[in-house]
Design a protein around this motif. Structure first.
Motif, short mmCIF file in Angstrom:
data_model
loop_
_atom_site.label_atom_id
_atom_site.label_comp_id
_atom_site.label_asym_id
_atom_site.label_seq_id
_atom_site.Cartn_x
_atom_site.Cartn_y
_atom_site.Cartn_z
N ALA A 315 0.85 -1.20 0.00
CA ALA A 315 0.00 0.00 0.00
C ALA A 315 0.89 1.25 0.00
O ALA A 315 1.70 1.43 0.90
N LYS A 318 -1.66 4.97 3.42
CA LYS A 318 -2.48 4.44 4.51
C LYS A 318 -3.27 5.53 5.18
O LYS A 318 -3.81 5.35 6.27
N CYS A 352 -3.68 -2.16 -2.97
CA CYS A 352 -4.28 -2.75 -1.78
C CYS A 352 -4.60 -1.71 -0.72
O CYS A 352 -4.78 -2.04 0.45
N SER A 353 -4.68 -0.44 -1.13
CA SER A 353 -4.99 0.63 -0.18
C SER A 353 -6.45 1.03 -0.29
O SER A 353 -6.94 1.34 -1.38
N HIS A 354 -7.15 1.04 0.84
CA HIS A 354 -8.53 1.51 0.85
C HIS A 354 -8.62 2.96 0.38
O HIS A 354 -9.57 3.34 -0.32
N THR A 357 -9.01 4.76 -3.92
CA THR A 357 -10.31 4.23 -4.32
C THR A 357 -10.27 3.70 -5.74
O THR A 357 -9.35 3.99 -6.51
N GLU A 396 -14.38 0.76 4.22
CA GLU A 396 -13.03 0.35 4.65
C GLU A 396 -12.75 -1.12 4.38
O GLU A 396 -11.59 -1.54 4.33
N TYR A 399 -10.87 -2.83 -0.22
CA TYR A 399 -9.54 -2.22 -0.33
C TYR A 399 -8.73 -2.69 -1.54
O TYR A 399 -7.90 -1.95 -2.07
#
Length: 408
Positions: A315, A318, A352-354, A357, A396, A399
């Motif tokens: 990610a 964060k 893989c980061s929420h 988007t 959340e 992700y």
């Protein structure tokens, strides 16, 4: 509220009320307008500005997320039977959606399973748990005992539960970091902190004491399988390989050759060990290198050498504050990969980061393609495996964005 209830009460803003009614389980500290005496980590009833019952959850005034709801049903009794039902429901869900593929899977996924702040992954005979909320920390002895019993009754052999509570996030809850086996009555403490799993027909040694997160990234299980279908006869470059999972899936499924890269010498060592475990050590070349340095060099020196590139980075953001920097990072690696690939080549790429988007990630990919002067033909758009369920009312939990494209 008409009936007498045993829990302290807190009152929240109309904004928080709207969020709870829409299904989100968090109440932030700035959204509390009143609170009676309570114990941190204990349960409180959450009331609307007009005094209507909205739900019950764990409270912690050390956390920005002041209350984490576990129920909106005023008739629920939060006894051992309540938590056992929740755990059984989570396990039955995995049995339904994973098609018997249960020897390595995520058993509990936090808010998506209504256990806020709790992650439990299964690696063969070991459960690895991470507890990131005070309320769950207080009841984990009961939860772990119940979960072990539920799995044992279902014929699942679990030799121990290892806690990976070495995350800095625990500090935000006023919790100390620690790791080690949780004592289970009647079970000896395992002596090893590595175990062996099989995923998609490939064996891995999982270092659940020192590996990333809980030891292995289970969320990409079926994305690895999707990419593997394209690998036969192709020359594959796997970037950010970690323990080698995408690379080994490619090699096992007939890639002509595979080059796998990670900046971590430790990760590369683990990936090599996994290749030897599967007899694939002569099919994959592993190297420790910075992908941000390697891709531009390859684009200049080896354009067309690879016809399938896999980008599975960590990610890059964060928090919302660092999204713009993450956009630049994602664009850079995708642009370089697109320049490296020949027309007709394939790109598998993900975030893989929420906070990155889907809309933002797609915008980054469009921009990278425009700068690289290529078009992208979408093969698949995918998400995390279903043992990491997505609740639409809890963004959340959503992700992982994963795309497979052909460069045309």
């Amino acid at each position: 509220m008409k009936q007498t209830r045993p829990y302290p009460r807190v009152t929240v803003t109309r904004k928080a009320e709207r969020s709870i009614v829409a299904g989100h389980p968090w109440v932030y500290g700035t959204e509390l307008t009143g609170a009676g005496p309570y114990e941190n980590g204990g349960l409180v009833d959450v009331l609307s500005p007009r005094g209507s019952y909205l739900g019950t959850g764990f409270i912690n005034d050390r956390s920005k997320i002041r209350v984490r709801l576990i129920s909106r049903n005023a008739n629920d009794r939060f006894d051992e039977a309540f938590y056992e039902r929740r755990l059984r429901y989570a396990w039955e869900y995995r049995k339904a959606v994973m098609g018997g593929d249960l020897s390595c899977c995520r058993v509990i996924f936090g808010e998506a399973d209504q256990f806020p702040g709790l992650t439990v992954d299964r690696f063969s005979n070991i459960l690895v748990a991470q507890t990131l909320s005070l309320g769950i920390e207080k009841i984990k002895p009961m939860l772990f005992r119940l979960l072990h019993r539920i799995l044992a009754e279902d014929g699942q052999k679990i030799d121990g539960i290892y806690e990976r509570n070495d995350s800095a996030i625990r500090g935000l809850e006023g919790l100390e970091q620690n790791k080690g086996f949780f004592p289970l009555e009647g079970l000896p403490v395992p002596q090893e902190t590595k175990t062996r799993i099989t995923e998609n027909g490939i064996d891995y040694l999982v270092d659940f004491e020192n590996g990333q997160k809980t030891g292995f990234f289970l969320d990409q299980k079926y994305n690895r399988r999707a990419v593997a279908r394209l690998c036969r006869g192709r020359r594959v470059l796997d970037c950010f390989t970690d323990t080698g999972s995408f690379a080994l899936n490619a090699a096992k499924n007939g890639a002509e050759r595979v080059r796998a890269v990670d900046i971590s010498e430790t990760a590369v060592g683990a990936a090599k060990a996994n290749a030897r475990l599967n007899g694939l050590q002569d099919r994959v070349d592993f190297e420790a290198a910075n992908v941000f340095d390697l891709l531009p060099r390859l684009a200049e020196q080896a354009a067309g050498e690879y016809d399938l590139v896999i980008l599975d980075p960590p990610a890059f953001t964060k928090s919302r504050r660092t999204v713009s920097g993450a956009e630049r990072g994602y664009k850079e690696i995708n642009y370089r990969a697109m320049k490296l690939l020949p027309r007709g080549g394939y790109l598998a790429t993900c975030s893989c980061s929420h906070f990155m988007t889907e809309e933002l990630f797609r915008r980054v990919l469009r921009s990278a393609a425009a700068d690289a002067q290529v078009s992208l033909r979408q093969v698949e758009a995918r998400r995390q495996a279903p043992d990491h369920p997505i609740l639409w009312n809890v963004p959340e939990t959503d992700y992982l964005k994963f795309y497979i494209f052909q460069v045309v």
